[in-house]
Write a protein that holds these residues in place. Structure first.
Motif, PDB file in Angstrom:
ATOM      1  N   ASP A 162      26.020  51.148 -71.270  1.00 29.95           N
ATOM      2  CA  ASP A 162      26.055  49.761 -70.783  1.00 29.95           C
ATOM      3  C   ASP A 162      25.074  49.549 -69.642  1.00 29.95           C
ATOM      4  N   SER A 212      21.490  47.289 -69.922  1.00 31.31           N
ATOM      5  CA  SER A 212      21.357  46.077 -69.105  1.00 31.31           C
ATOM      6  C   SER A 212      20.167  46.138 -68.168  1.00 31.31           C
ATOM      7  N   TRP A 253      19.590  38.445 -66.590  1.00 30.78           N
ATOM      8  CA  TRP A 253      20.106  39.329 -65.532  1.00 30.78           C
ATOM      9  C   TRP A 253      20.865  38.531 -64.471  1.00 30.78           C
ATOM     10  N   GLU A 284      24.282  37.645 -65.580  1.00 29.35           N
ATOM     11  CA  GLU A 284      25.115  38.758 -66.003  1.00 29.35           C
ATOM     12  C   GLU A 284      26.243  38.978 -65.003  1.00 29.35           C
TER      13      GLU A 284
END
Length: 845
Positions: free
Chosen positions: A372, A376, A409, A412
């Protein structure tokens, strides 16, 4: 939300200024962290509730809640004192340590994540305290912010413990994440940029900056010149950049933070046209490098990189697979491709192309737990999916970090989950006179928790020494009979035949020389006294050394073959210190470093075992370090760092019982983490005070047998010595200010004597001799080991502190005046050291 993603440098952002303060190592062995120091990896660490679900024991949850209430109350009123235009960190409780789960494994995972998240809250508090100067102000208790906190219910005991804890205080032994900083885009005012860089410098926060012609000219400003990188560092950077064929799309991937200002770094510019042919937009299959735009060009094509060769082979294999796949296989592949357009499967394998030490990228499999985080940290164009093999390949050279990646981003969980929604005041608004803290219940009075200990078994109690050949062991007082044989190498087999009669020996320093305290006014002519007096008299004159061979089996004589063999096998002299390498089952094998020849010879007389030597050195109050060897060079220490703020008092304050009680309380808060072991290894008075504060002999033994902390090699102050092979020995050590704190140093305002460090007039007062007095040759109350005379001095002064006759603090000169040594005793100590040094020199090749 995982702590690990924030334990590395990110781009400095004005609304997340505390992130550079996040420690890169998670440690929970402090006073403050005592409630968190519990095992969370076994089923027996959890209980079932009435519904049959697993959860933390209620007592653990209550301790965590109490700690969280104190920290939130502190942070809330720090925010209210002067709103810092920051976002608040979410509570660890929101990660689920109060909840129950169907399996104990799920409860364990969430409890560990919640506990780790306390570090983020601590980092936020550290930044706020540093921002307001609480951690570095020598007169912090007279600060407005300090009085503000106490006036609004922050417990004074908690505040002292929190500030002195190793996980909060700024110390080189706890390295922090640091940040990347766009210095050109940070502010149009170079002075403001310089102030921010200076804050990082003072607080030991590492900073990485892009370097190009624009930043080079930017650092030519007068206020920024002192921060300009050295010529050697710039040259090293240029060589590294030239070695890399194509720069990364960000200076140090995979760590990123949103940066609204356009970056001026050469490392974030678009790639050159010669390499753009090999970078295709992200797709659902591993595209091979496209054909050159000018197929008719006669120039030789550049050699393909390893990742390009890999993608080319995968593309060829894909074509062969598609030519013969069945309808069912096609449907399965298309399903995987459609899902990959939205997300990635947990079943897929993920590989990352990382640059090795040789500068060539190598394909490495990503651990499932880190998928993860890795996914990302890379943009859409930097990831390739192979639906045939169900694999992802990730590399920063596949493409660039685009604006859409930046927007994704920003949206997120970095912004949505870890931080509480918080609307900072605009610059035009006036802050209210009093802003209540965030929703938090005022905690009850803080109670100092018990010191946390490891789950490993405590060391066994120390066995009593055995003595052989003693006819009258009770004739010597105190602990002399237990120590004199191993400390001084004395045997008592045939004393009458080798020692002359006492002949009315009248020196009152005989027992003192060998570690005793009480000596009869008139010594009887007995065998033990004969031997001690003969050695004492001969050690008054170095020329008498050869005659010591005639004294029983005095194995310090340079010609003693047994001792010479042991010294040659165990001891190495390096830069004036003695490195002892005993056999041990530990891997890697540690080295013991002692600082006097007497201690080195003493260690060689002990059992040939690492643990036995370490415990014997500690029990006798001898200074030593237990180090591990590494090739890693030391990092430069921060000379501006003041790890412990000394006690400061206004002019006219008297060193009375109240000041002493403050010292006793502060040393409890101070002696935490790595400082506990470092103080015990220091030997002498510092080790004795540390043992008193810790309060358990078994706990002290466990600490000295521990390895150095995992962060010892992050500071050059922890370098013990460099070995002849070029490697380094590291161990935890106390800084001068930390030793002074343990010894009760305090500063009282004086109209006459300016103190050069603080620019004010202060007199230095000490409850115990200051560290530089203890380490000087002028202080005679402590020689090379902690003897009965030292213990008597310590007990008498401690009793005076606790009883009606209260002794005052002394200046440095006062301690020197009261500790002068008689000339015969001084000659004995000097010549005994010379004798041990001679024995070592003649034993080594």
């Amino acid at each position: 939300m995982r702590l690990s993603r924030y334990q590395k440098p990110m781009w400095y952002h004005r609304h997340y200024r505390f992130l550079p303060y996040v420690p890169i190592h998670t440690q929970f062995y402090d006073w403050i962290c005592a409630p968190l120091y519990v095992s969370l990896s076994k089923e027996e660490n959890f209980v079932k509730n009435k519904d049959g679900f697993w959860m933390l024991p209620e007592s653990t949850v209550e301790r965590w809640d109490e700690l969280l209430r104190h920290v939130n109350w502190l942070i809330g009123w720090l925010f209210a004192y002067k709103p810092p235009h920051q976002r608040l960190v979410r509570d660890p409780a929101e990660l689920g340590y109060r909840k129950s789960y169907k399996t104990w494994n799920a409860a364990s995972v969430q409890a560990q994540r919640s506990r780790d998240w306390f570090v983020m809250v601590f980092a936020s508090a550290t930044w706020l305290l540093a921002e307001y100067g609480v951690l570095t102000d020598v007169d912090r208790e007279n600060q407005e912010v300090w009085k503000w906190l106490l006036a609004h219910g922050v417990d004074k005991g908690f505040l002292h413990a929190f500030i002195n804890s190793t996980i909060v205080n700024i110390t080189p032994s706890l390295p922090r994440a640091g940040c990347f900083m766009n210095v050109v885009g940070y502010s149009t005012d170079p002075d403001q940029t310089a102030r921010q860089l200076n804050r990082f410098l003072v607080n030991a926060i590492p900073v990485w900056i892009p370097w190009n012609s624009q930043t080079r000219s930017f650092f030519s400003h007068s206020s920024l010149r002192k921060f300009q990188p050295s010529a050697g560092l710039v040259q090293s950077f240029e060589l590294t950049r030239a070695r890399i064929a194509k720069p990364l799309s960000k200076p140090a991937l995979p760590a990123r933070m949103p940066n609204n200002e356009p970056s001026s770094s050469s490392s974030v510019q678009q790639t050159s046209s010669s390499s753009s042919n090999y970078h295709q937009p992200a797709s659902l299959h591993p595209s091979a490098p496209s054909a050159p735009a000018t197929a008719t060009a006669t120039a030789t094509a550049p050699a393909l990189k390893p990742w390009q060769l890999h993608l080319q082979k995968r593309a060829d294999a894909r074509d062969r697979y598609l030519a013969k796949e069945t309808e069912a296989q096609r449907q399965s592949r298309e399903d995987r491709e459609n899902y990959a357009l939205r997300s990635y499967s947990r079943k897929s394998e993920v590989y990352i192309w990382e640059e090795s030490t040789s500068g060539v990228r190598e394909r490495k499999r990503v651990n499932k737990k880190e998928v993860d985080e890795v996914m990302s940290n890379y943009g859409v164009d930097q990831k390739r999916y192979d639906s045939v093999n169900d694999e992802w390949d990730i590399c920063s050279e596949f493409g660039d970090w685009t604006e859409r990646d930046q927007e994704a981003w920003d949206d997120e969980e970095l912004y949505l989950d870890p931080f509480v929604a918080f609307n900072p005041l605009s610059d035009e608004e006036e802050p209210p006179a009093e802003v209540p803290p965030p929703q938090s219940e005022q905690p009850r009075s803080y109670t100092l928790p018990e010191i946390a200990v490891d789950d490993s078994p405590l060391s066994p109690p120390h066995d009593e020494d055995l003595f052989f050949g003693w006819e009258h062991p009770a004739e010597l007082p105190g602990t002399m009979p237990k120590r004199i044989r191993r400390l001084f190498g004395l045997e008592f087999g045939k004393i009458e035949e080798t020692c002359p009669p006492l002949d009315n020996f009248a020196s009152k320093l005989l027992y003192r020389a060998f570690g005793g305290y009480q000596q009869p006014q008139v010594l009887e002519d007995k065998p033990i006294n004969r031997l001690l007096s003969a050695i004492f008299q001969r050690l008054q004159h170095p020329r008498e050394f050869p005659h010591l061979n005639g004294l029983a089996a005095f194995d310090l004589a340079p010609l003693s073959p047994g001792l010479k063999h042991t010294i040659s096998a165990l001891v190495t002299v390096v830069n004036g210190v003695y490195v002892i390498s005993p056999p041990t089952v530990r891997n890697p094998a540690p080295h013991i470093v002692v600082y006097t020849p007497e201690a080195a010879v003493f260690a060689c007389r002990l059992d040939d075992d690492y643990d036995a030597i370490v415990l014997a050195l500690y029990h006798n109050g001898i200074r030593f370090n237990a180090c591990y060897e590494t090739e890693q060079s030391p990092l430069t220490s921060n000379k501006h760092l003041l790890s412990v703020v000394p006690a400061m008092y206004r002019k006219g304050t008297q060193s009375n019982r109240r000041i002493y009680e403050d010292y006793v309380q502060v040393r409890k808060y101070f002696l935490v983490g790595h400082r506990r072991r470092a103080a015990l290894l220091r030997g002498g008075l510092i080790a004795r005070i540390a043992a008193e504060v810790i309060g358990s002999q078994r706990e002290c033994e466990r600490l000295v047998l521990q390895d150095p902390s995992s962060t010892a090699h992050f500071s050059s102050t922890n370098v013990i010595v460099r070995l002849p092979n070029g490697n380094w020995l590291y161990d935890d050590v106390l800084l001068p200010s930390e030793k002074d704190c343990l010894l009760g140093i305090h500063f009282i305002g004086s109209p006459s004597r300016p103190h050069s460090i603080y620019g004010q007039t202060y007199d230095v007062w000490c409850w115990w001799p200051r560290y530089n007095v203890l380490e000087s040759n002028k202080f005679g109350i402590y020689s090379w080991f902690w003897d009965d005379n030292n213990e008597n001095f310590y007990q008498n002064r401690t009793n005076q502190f606790n009883n009606g006759v209260f002794p005052g603090a002394k200046r440095v000169k006062g301690w020197l005046d009261t500790s002068k040594v008689a000339e015969p005793l001084r000659r004995f100590q000097e010549n005994y050291r010379l004798l041990c040094e001679t024995a070592i020199n003649e034993s080594l090749p």
